[in-house]
Design a protein around this motif. Structure first.
Motif, short mmCIF file in Angstrom:
data_model
loop_
_atom_site.label_atom_id
_atom_site.label_comp_id
_atom_site.label_asym_id
_atom_site.label_seq_id
_atom_site.Cartn_x
_atom_site.Cartn_y
_atom_site.Cartn_z
N ASN A 156 0.81 -1.22 0.00
CA ASN A 156 0.00 0.00 0.00
C ASN A 156 0.84 1.27 0.00
O ASN A 156 0.36 2.33 -0.40
CB ASN A 156 -0.94 0.01 1.21
CG ASN A 156 -2.13 -0.91 1.02
OD1 ASN A 156 -2.93 -0.73 0.11
ND2 ASN A 156 -2.25 -1.93 1.86
N ARG A 157 2.08 1.18 0.45
CA ARG A 157 2.94 2.36 0.45
C ARG A 157 3.42 2.71 -0.95
O ARG A 157 3.66 3.89 -1.24
CB ARG A 157 4.16 2.12 1.35
CG ARG A 157 3.82 1.94 2.83
CD ARG A 157 5.07 1.54 3.60
NE ARG A 157 5.60 0.26 3.12
CZ ARG A 157 6.73 -0.29 3.56
NH1 ARG A 157 7.46 0.34 4.48
NH2 ARG A 157 7.13 -1.44 3.08
N LEU A 239 -4.21 -3.60 -12.50
CA LEU A 239 -3.02 -3.67 -11.65
C LEU A 239 -3.31 -3.97 -10.19
O LEU A 239 -2.43 -4.48 -9.49
CB LEU A 239 -2.24 -2.34 -11.74
CG LEU A 239 -1.59 -2.00 -13.08
CD1 LEU A 239 -0.94 -0.62 -13.02
CD2 LEU A 239 -0.56 -3.05 -13.46
N TYR A 240 -4.53 -3.66 -9.72
CA TYR A 240 -4.74 -3.78 -8.28
C TYR A 240 -5.19 -5.19 -7.89
O TYR A 240 -5.48 -6.05 -8.72
CB TYR A 240 -5.72 -2.73 -7.79
CG TYR A 240 -7.21 -3.05 -7.93
CD1 TYR A 240 -8.11 -2.55 -7.00
CD2 TYR A 240 -7.73 -3.83 -8.96
CE1 TYR A 240 -9.47 -2.81 -7.10
CE2 TYR A 240 -9.08 -4.10 -9.07
CZ TYR A 240 -9.94 -3.59 -8.13
OH TYR A 240 -11.27 -3.86 -8.22
N SER A 241 -5.23 -5.41 -6.58
CA SER A 241 -5.67 -6.67 -5.99
C SER A 241 -6.23 -6.34 -4.61
O SER A 241 -6.03 -5.23 -4.10
CB SER A 241 -4.50 -7.66 -5.89
OG SER A 241 -3.53 -7.17 -5.01
N TYR A 245 -6.32 -2.66 -1.67
CA TYR A 245 -7.57 -1.91 -1.68
C TYR A 245 -7.47 -0.64 -0.82
O TYR A 245 -8.07 0.39 -1.13
CB TYR A 245 -8.72 -2.77 -1.15
CG TYR A 245 -9.34 -3.69 -2.19
CD1 TYR A 245 -8.89 -3.70 -3.50
CD2 TYR A 245 -10.38 -4.56 -1.84
CE1 TYR A 245 -9.46 -4.54 -4.44
CE2 TYR A 245 -10.94 -5.41 -2.79
CZ TYR A 245 -10.48 -5.39 -4.08
OH TYR A 245 -11.03 -6.23 -5.02
N ASP A 246 -6.73 -0.68 0.26
CA ASP A 246 -6.64 0.47 1.16
C ASP A 246 -6.06 1.69 0.47
O ASP A 246 -6.41 2.83 0.82
CB ASP A 246 -5.78 0.13 2.38
CG ASP A 246 -6.50 -0.81 3.35
OD1 ASP A 246 -7.74 -0.94 3.21
OD2 ASP A 246 -5.83 -1.42 4.20
N SER A 247 -5.16 1.49 -0.48
CA SER A 247 -4.52 2.63 -1.13
C SER A 247 -4.87 2.76 -2.60
O SER A 247 -4.64 3.82 -3.20
CB SER A 247 -2.99 2.52 -1.00
OG SER A 247 -2.52 1.38 -1.69
N GLY A 248 -5.42 1.70 -3.23
CA GLY A 248 -5.63 1.73 -4.66
C GLY A 248 -7.06 1.62 -5.12
O GLY A 248 -7.35 1.81 -6.31
N ASP A 249 -7.98 1.32 -4.21
CA ASP A 249 -9.38 1.19 -4.60
C ASP A 249 -9.97 2.57 -4.84
O ASP A 249 -9.89 3.45 -3.99
CB ASP A 249 -10.17 0.48 -3.49
CG ASP A 249 -11.51 -0.04 -3.98
OD1 ASP A 249 -11.68 -0.17 -5.21
OD2 ASP A 249 -12.36 -0.36 -3.14
#
Length: 299
Positions: A156-157, A239-241, A245-249
């Motif tokens: 997430n960072r 790209l996300y999974s 989710y905490d940083s990319g959703d």
């Protein structure tokens, strides 16, 4: 009877007709689906048989525990993309403007423009391979100089910055062309006068080039405000999974999961309507700013 001017222009209107029909069918007719945002929608009952619930879907959407985080992710990622999408192409266009050999200049333009034509499905696969923590070339290089491997797409960072950098890599070539076109409109006499006054290349850039490009810079900056809630569904989706989710959703991916995966159509439409309403306000404000500061207008 049609006037002479109308008869002359009639073929042009007929050429516009297929495009107008497509716009009406695919842009305006589907707007009737906005009603789903105010219903407990069931596909088998349809619009007329589903229960009306007023603003309950919108209230429930805003009350979801991860709604605030998703909105923050959307604004944060899109704001970084907008800033980088303005600064990087501007810097590259200024550097390319200093290249005197046409072959080199055109070659670099072509290379940086190519990723724009690739879909995020293709680029997503490339990035997954490049950034792999075990076999990716980036982590192999980091290990070669003594660093530990980094799971860029699972941390997430790092994930938001991977999104921004990869978006810049894909799109800065296209935006560079816009700035290069703006450079051609600057009067060469201004550079000649600056040289006579003893201005260095840096001074010429600072006092001639940048002021000459200021209208297009202001225009692109103001028009980009309308995309604050568009953080790039195609890119994020590929790209996300669940790990990030905490940083990319973002709003678009959340709407996709809620509407198509969980089949909560009313809730998903409420999210989409909220996003569209905010985007409409931002786009209207951006066009007003573009007219106010860059003298740009559509009508």
């Amino acid at each position: 009877m049609l006037s002479g001017k109308t008869r002359r222009e009639l073929p042009l209107y007929l050429m516009l007709l297929p495009g107008l029909i497509l716009i009406v069918l695919y842009q305006y007719v589907p707007m009737a689906g906005i009603a789903i945002a105010f219903q407990k929608f069931t596909p088998f009952k349809g619009w007329f048989g589903s229960e009306w619930v007023g603003l309950d879907n919108l209230r429930f959407a805003l009350a979801l525990p991860d709604a605030e985080q998703v909105i923050w992710n959307t604004v944060y990622i899109s704001a970084m993309k907008i800033a980088a999408g303005l600064v990087v192409p501007l810097a590259i266009s200024l550097l390319l403007n200093e290249v005197t050999r046409t072959v080199v200049k055109r070659g670099v333009q072509t290379l940086i423009y190519l990723p724009h034509f690739l879909s995020w499905v293709i680029l997503g696969g490339i990035l997954i391979d490049i950034l792999s923590p075990s076999e990716g070339i980036v982590n192999q290089a980091l290990q070669a100089i003594g660093f530990k491997p980094v799971f860029f797409l699972g941390d997430n960072r790092w994930f938001p910055y991977v999104l921004v950098l990869s978006d810049v890599w894909k799109e800065f070539g296209f935006n560079t062309i816009i700035y290069l076109a703006a450079l051609t409109s600057i009067n060469p006499v201004l550079y000649e006068a600056a040289v006579i006054d003893g201005a260095s290349r840096w001074k010429q850039t600072l006092h001639v080039t940048l002021p000459g490009m200021l209208p297009i810079i202001v225009l692109l900056a103001t028009l980009s405000l309308g995309n604050v809630l568009n953080a790039g569904f195609d890119q994020v989706f590929n790209l996300y999974s669940p790990v990030v989710y905490d940083s990319g959703d973002i709003l678009d991916t959340m709407i996709y999961r809620v509407g198509l995966v969980d089949a909560q159509y009313g809730l998903a439409t409420a999210f989409g309507l909220m996003k569209s309403a905010v985007s409409f306000v931002l786009i209207s404000a951006s066009y007003w700013l573009a007219y106010r500061y860059a003298h740009y207008r559509i009508f």
